[in-house]
Design a protein around this motif. Structure first.
Motif, PDB file in Angstrom:
ATOM      1  N   LYS A  54       0.886  -1.174   0.000  1.00  0.00           N
ATOM      2  CA  LYS A  54       0.000   0.000   0.000  1.00  0.00           C
ATOM      3  C   LYS A  54       0.919   1.218   0.000  1.00  0.00           C
ATOM      4  O   LYS A  54       1.685   1.408   0.949  1.00  0.00           O
ATOM      5  N   ALA A  55       0.855   2.012  -1.043  1.00  0.00           N
ATOM      6  CA  ALA A  55       1.892   3.038  -1.165  1.00  0.00           C
ATOM      7  C   ALA A  55       1.412   4.268  -1.918  1.00  0.00           C
ATOM      8  O   ALA A  55       0.547   4.188  -2.792  1.00  0.00           O
ATOM      9  N   PHE A  56       2.006   5.399  -1.555  1.00  0.00           N
ATOM     10  CA  PHE A  56       1.953   6.658  -2.279  1.00  0.00           C
ATOM     11  C   PHE A  56       0.581   7.332  -2.243  1.00  0.00           C
ATOM     12  O   PHE A  56      -0.403   6.824  -2.754  1.00  0.00           O
ATOM     13  N   THR A  57       0.558   8.480  -1.613  1.00  0.00           N
ATOM     14  CA  THR A  57      -0.660   9.292  -1.556  1.00  0.00           C
ATOM     15  C   THR A  57      -0.937   9.897  -2.928  1.00  0.00           C
ATOM     16  O   THR A  57      -0.077   9.895  -3.815  1.00  0.00           O
ATOM     17  N   ALA A  58      -2.124  10.467  -3.065  1.00  0.00           N
ATOM     18  CA  ALA A  58      -2.471  11.154  -4.311  1.00  0.00           C
ATOM     19  C   ALA A  58      -1.494  12.296  -4.594  1.00  0.00           C
ATOM     20  O   ALA A  58      -1.207  12.610  -5.766  1.00  0.00           O
ATOM     21  N   VAL A  59      -0.964  12.901  -3.537  1.00  0.00           N
ATOM     22  CA  VAL A  59       0.017  13.989  -3.697  1.00  0.00           C
ATOM     23  C   VAL A  59       1.284  13.451  -4.353  1.00  0.00           C
ATOM     24  O   VAL A  59       1.862  14.073  -5.252  1.00  0.00           O
ATOM     25  N   GLY A  82      -4.717   7.011   2.159  1.00  0.00           N
ATOM     26  CA  GLY A  82      -5.608   8.154   1.965  1.00  0.00           C
ATOM     27  C   GLY A  82      -5.007   9.497   2.332  1.00  0.00           C
ATOM     28  O   GLY A  82      -5.719  10.505   2.393  1.00  0.00           O
ATOM     29  N   GLY A  83      -3.695   9.526   2.588  1.00  0.00           N
ATOM     30  CA  GLY A  83      -3.060  10.758   3.033  1.00  0.00           C
ATOM     31  C   GLY A  83      -3.097  11.865   1.993  1.00  0.00           C
ATOM     32  O   GLY A  83      -3.350  11.636   0.812  1.00  0.00           O
ATOM     33  N   GLY A  84      -2.810  13.092   2.454  1.00  0.00           N
ATOM     34  CA  GLY A  84      -2.773  14.245   1.559  1.00  0.00           C
ATOM     35  C   GLY A  84      -4.109  14.923   1.361  1.00  0.00           C
ATOM     36  O   GLY A  84      -4.190  15.981   0.754  1.00  0.00           O
ATOM     37  N   ALA A  85      -5.192  14.308   1.889  1.00  0.00           N
ATOM     38  CA  ALA A  85      -6.512  14.929   1.738  1.00  0.00           C
ATOM     39  C   ALA A  85      -6.613  16.171   2.617  1.00  0.00           C
ATOM     40  O   ALA A  85      -7.198  17.176   2.216  1.00  0.00           O
ATOM     41  N   GLU A  86      -6.029  16.078   3.822  1.00  0.00           N
ATOM     42  CA  GLU A  86      -6.097  17.160   4.817  1.00  0.00           C
ATOM     43  C   GLU A  86      -7.548  17.642   4.933  1.00  0.00           C
ATOM     44  O   GLU A  86      -8.410  16.916   5.351  1.00  0.00           O
ATOM     45  N   ILE A  87      -7.823  18.881   4.505  1.00  0.00           N
ATOM     46  CA  ILE A  87      -9.209  19.359   4.359  1.00  0.00           C
ATOM     47  C   ILE A  87      -9.386  19.716   2.887  1.00  0.00           C
ATOM     48  O   ILE A  87      -8.602  20.486   2.325  1.00  0.00           O
ATOM     49  N   LEU A  88     -10.381  19.136   2.257  1.00  0.00           N
ATOM     50  CA  LEU A  88     -10.569  19.320   0.819  1.00  0.00           C
ATOM     51  C   LEU A  88     -11.171  20.675   0.472  1.00  0.00           C
ATOM     52  O   LEU A  88     -11.133  21.094  -0.682  1.00  0.00           O
ATOM     53  N   GLN A 139      -5.815  26.329   1.352  1.00  0.00           N
ATOM     54  CA  GLN A 139      -4.867  27.373   0.964  1.00  0.00           C
ATOM     55  C   GLN A 139      -4.117  27.951   2.163  1.00  0.00           C
ATOM     56  O   GLN A 139      -3.038  28.515   2.008  1.00  0.00           O
ATOM     57  N   GLN A 140      -4.683  27.811   3.341  1.00  0.00           N
ATOM     58  CA  GLN A 140      -4.021  28.318   4.544  1.00  0.00           C
ATOM     59  C   GLN A 140      -3.049  27.305   5.142  1.00  0.00           C
ATOM     60  O   GLN A 140      -2.010  27.686   5.678  1.00  0.00           O
ATOM     61  N   ILE A 141      -3.382  26.026   5.059  1.00  0.00           N
ATOM     62  CA  ILE A 141      -2.537  25.038   5.748  1.00  0.00           C
ATOM     63  C   ILE A 141      -1.561  24.314   4.818  1.00  0.00           C
ATOM     64  O   ILE A 141      -0.540  23.810   5.282  1.00  0.00           O
ATOM     65  N   CYS A 142      -1.868  24.259   3.526  1.00  0.00           N
ATOM     66  CA  CYS A 142      -0.940  23.570   2.603  1.00  0.00           C
ATOM     67  C   CYS A 142      -1.074  24.140   1.190  1.00  0.00           C
ATOM     68  O   CYS A 142      -1.466  23.430   0.263  1.00  0.00           O
ATOM     69  N   PRO A 143      -0.751  25.447   1.008  1.00  0.00           N
ATOM     70  CA  PRO A 143      -0.966  26.099  -0.288  1.00  0.00           C
ATOM     71  C   PRO A 143      -0.156  25.493  -1.430  1.00  0.00           C
ATOM     72  O   PRO A 143      -0.552  25.609  -2.595  1.00  0.00           O
ATOM     73  N   GLU A 144       0.976  24.833  -1.124  1.00  0.00           N
ATOM     74  CA  GLU A 144       1.805  24.250  -2.187  1.00  0.00           C
ATOM     75  C   GLU A 144       1.309  22.877  -2.625  1.00  0.00           C
ATOM     76  O   GLU A 144       1.716  22.366  -3.660  1.00  0.00           O
ATOM     77  N   LYS A 145       0.451  22.282  -1.808  1.00  0.00           N
ATOM     78  CA  LYS A 145      -0.028  20.932  -2.098  1.00  0.00           C
ATOM     79  C   LYS A 145      -1.067  20.972  -3.211  1.00  0.00           C
ATOM     80  O   LYS A 145      -1.674  22.012  -3.471  1.00  0.00           O
ATOM     81  N   ILE A 146      -1.270  19.826  -3.871  1.00  0.00           N
ATOM     82  CA  ILE A 146      -2.307  19.754  -4.900  1.00  0.00           C
ATOM     83  C   ILE A 146      -3.656  20.182  -4.325  1.00  0.00           C
ATOM     84  O   ILE A 146      -3.887  20.087  -3.126  1.00  0.00           O
ATOM     85  N   SER A 147      -4.536  20.641  -5.192  1.00  0.00           N
ATOM     86  CA  SER A 147      -5.858  21.092  -4.747  1.00  0.00           C
ATOM     87  C   SER A 147      -6.684  19.903  -4.258  1.00  0.00           C
ATOM     88  O   SER A 147      -6.404  18.741  -4.582  1.00  0.00           O
ATOM     89  N   CYS A 202      -9.343   6.907   2.618  1.00  0.00           N
ATOM     90  CA  CYS A 202      -9.514   8.359   2.613  1.00  0.00           C
ATOM     91  C   CYS A 202      -9.389   8.879   4.045  1.00  0.00           C
ATOM     92  O   CYS A 202      -9.694   8.164   5.009  1.00  0.00           O
ATOM     93  N   THR A 203      -8.907  10.101   4.161  1.00  0.00           N
ATOM     94  CA  THR A 203      -8.606  10.677   5.475  1.00  0.00           C
ATOM     95  C   THR A 203      -9.164  12.096   5.585  1.00  0.00           C
ATOM     96  O   THR A 203      -9.622  12.676   4.601  1.00  0.00           O
ATOM     97  N   MET A 204      -9.080  12.645   6.800  1.00  0.00           N
ATOM     98  CA  MET A 204      -9.382  14.058   7.041  1.00  0.00           C
ATOM     99  C   MET A 204      -8.529  14.511   8.213  1.00  0.00           C
ATOM    100  O   MET A 204      -8.567  13.902   9.291  1.00  0.00           O
ATOM    101  N   LEU A 205      -7.736  15.557   8.023  1.00  0.00           N
ATOM    102  CA  LEU A 205      -6.956  16.146   9.109  1.00  0.00           C
ATOM    103  C   LEU A 205      -7.807  17.222   9.766  1.00  0.00           C
ATOM    104  O   LEU A 205      -8.212  18.188   9.114  1.00  0.00           O
ATOM    105  N   TYR A 206      -8.089  17.061  11.057  1.00  0.00           N
ATOM    106  CA  TYR A 206      -8.996  17.993  11.730  1.00  0.00           C
ATOM    107  C   TYR A 206      -8.379  18.500  13.035  1.00  0.00           C
ATOM    108  O   TYR A 206      -7.432  17.916  13.560  1.00  0.00           O
ATOM    109  N   GLY A 207      -8.929  19.608  13.518  1.00  0.00           N
ATOM    110  CA  GLY A 207      -8.459  20.164  14.782  1.00  0.00           C
ATOM    111  C   GLY A 207      -7.500  21.327  14.620  1.00  0.00           C
ATOM    112  O   GLY A 207      -6.774  21.669  15.547  1.00  0.00           O
ATOM    113  N   HIS A 208      -7.485  21.974  13.449  1.00  0.00           N
ATOM    114  CA  HIS A 208      -6.566  23.099  13.207  1.00  0.00           C
ATOM    115  C   HIS A 208      -7.378  24.351  12.866  1.00  0.00           C
ATOM    116  O   HIS A 208      -7.983  24.946  13.750  1.00  0.00           O
TER     117      HIS A 208
END
Length: 359
Positions: free
Chosen positions: A137-142, A172-178, A184-192, A212-218
């Motif tokens: 199991k490897a490599f995020t969408a990013v 499912g990493g790299g989703a953060e908040i879609l 744009q505030q937490i990872c502006p360089e990352k893919i949309s 799939c994931t969701m980074l929350y609490g920020h």
């Protein structure tokens, strides 16, 4: 706003919740009632089973061209603690994991500016050759998007070549908040967020199961979380390719993102897990990732709609670099005990959620 009674009636009738319903659950202080509903929804899908696997995380490099505001893992190449594992070392770790009973190796890392796409193809092929029984199991969408940009290939071509070299599924990493305003505030360089969804859609169309994931609490609010889950639910309606949803609690301790908060509360963690079980009616599994939640909250979450505890993990760096206080590894016996004490049936699974043995 939806009433709790209306929402409860919907859940009991097997009807889909709206975004307004999910927001009403976030506004409710009756955590136990929300948990009871989530437990009902989970038991319909998964009975009393709680799944885990014997796996090993390998993070190939922490050198990354992106500098996401929340990330404590990434480094530039000239920092003292920057590292890149050799292919031989990663193969050695994979073989060692297999000899210890692992059925999966989980590979994610930084976007290294000097490693070619060919390096990753050779890495997968070498692991697959040395430990053919091991699911990769490897490599995020990013990372998939990055491989496309450095190779001049399309994401579709990248996925095809990775699969030919041994890729079995995607994390499912790299989703953060879609939601783009927060992203744009937490990872502006990352893919949309849209691109993240596109890559997972492609993976599903090529027969790859993904998480799939969701980074929350920020910086996000409850509406952002619910919209994020709604976007995942819409894609799942189309493809059916997501296996599990994993809410990831932001770890503030070592993060470059400095906010006047001390991370998530246990209350927020349990509520978010329960609401995700109720809202994401088309995703089979909800995982409490003990690495970021800690063992105790992850165990309590088994009464709040959760049916998966991840696995033994071994040597995870991303969450721990951020300040996670959990151990680097949980033994098989420890995982089984955590599940049994919660009154559930421990089931070892493979990466694709096929049961291997019950305890």
């Amino acid at each position: 706003m939806s009433s709790f009674t209306t929402i409860s009636d919907k859940v009991k009738a097997g009807q889909r919740l709206s975004e307004d319903d999910a927001l009403a659950l976030y506004a409710s202080n009756d955590l136990l009632a929300i948990g009871e509903l989530a437990a009902l929804a989970n038991e319909r899908k998964n009975g009393r089973n709680v799944y885990f696997n014997v796996n090993r995380h390998i993070n190939p490099t922490n050198i990354c061209v992106n500098r996401c505001a929340f990330c404590a893992f990434s480094r530039t190449g000239n920092e003292a603690d920057a590292y890149t594992l050799t292919r031989d070392e990663m193969v050695r770790r994979a073989v060692e994991a297999r000899s210890q009973g692992a059925t999966e190796v989980h590979l994610v890392g930084g976007l290294h500016p000097d490693l070619s796409f060919g390096f990753y193809l050779e890495l997968l092929a070498a692991i697959h050759s040395a430990a053919p029984e091991l699911h990769i199991k490897a490599f995020t969408a990013v990372e998939i998007d990055w491989f496309a940009s450095i190779s001049g290939l399309s994401a579709q071509q990248v996925l095809k070549q990775l699969m030919a070299s041994g890729l079995g599924s995607m994390p499912g990493g790299g989703a953060e908040i879609l939601v783009e305003q927060v992203r744009q505030q937490i990872c502006p360089e990352k893919i949309s967020g849209q691109r993240w969804l596109e890559v997972h859609r492609l993976a599903h169309q090529n027969g790859l199961k993904t998480n799939c994931t969701m980074l929350y609490g920020h910086l996000e609010n409850h509406a952002d979380r619910v919209r994020h889950m709604a976007l995942l639910r819409e894609l799942q309606d189309d493809t059916g390719g997501f296996q599990v949803f994993i809410p990831l609690a932001w770890q503030p301790e070592n993060s470059p993102l400095k906010l006047d908060i001390k991370g998530t509360s246990g209350l927020d963690d349990l509520k978010t897990l329960a609401i995700s079980r109720l809202f994401l009616d088309n995703i089979p599994h909800i995982k409490a990732y003990w690495v970021m939640l800690g063992e105790k909250i992850a165990q309590v979450a088994l009464a709040f709609g959760v049916d998966d505890l991840d696995g033994t993990v071994v040597d995870e760096k991303i969450g721990h670099d951020a300040g996670a206080r959990s151990p680097q590894h949980l033994s098989l016996d420890r995982l089984i005990r955590l599940i049994r004490l919660a009154g559930k049936t421990p089931v070892e699974r493979d990466t694709l959620y096929r049961p291997l043995r019950s305890f």
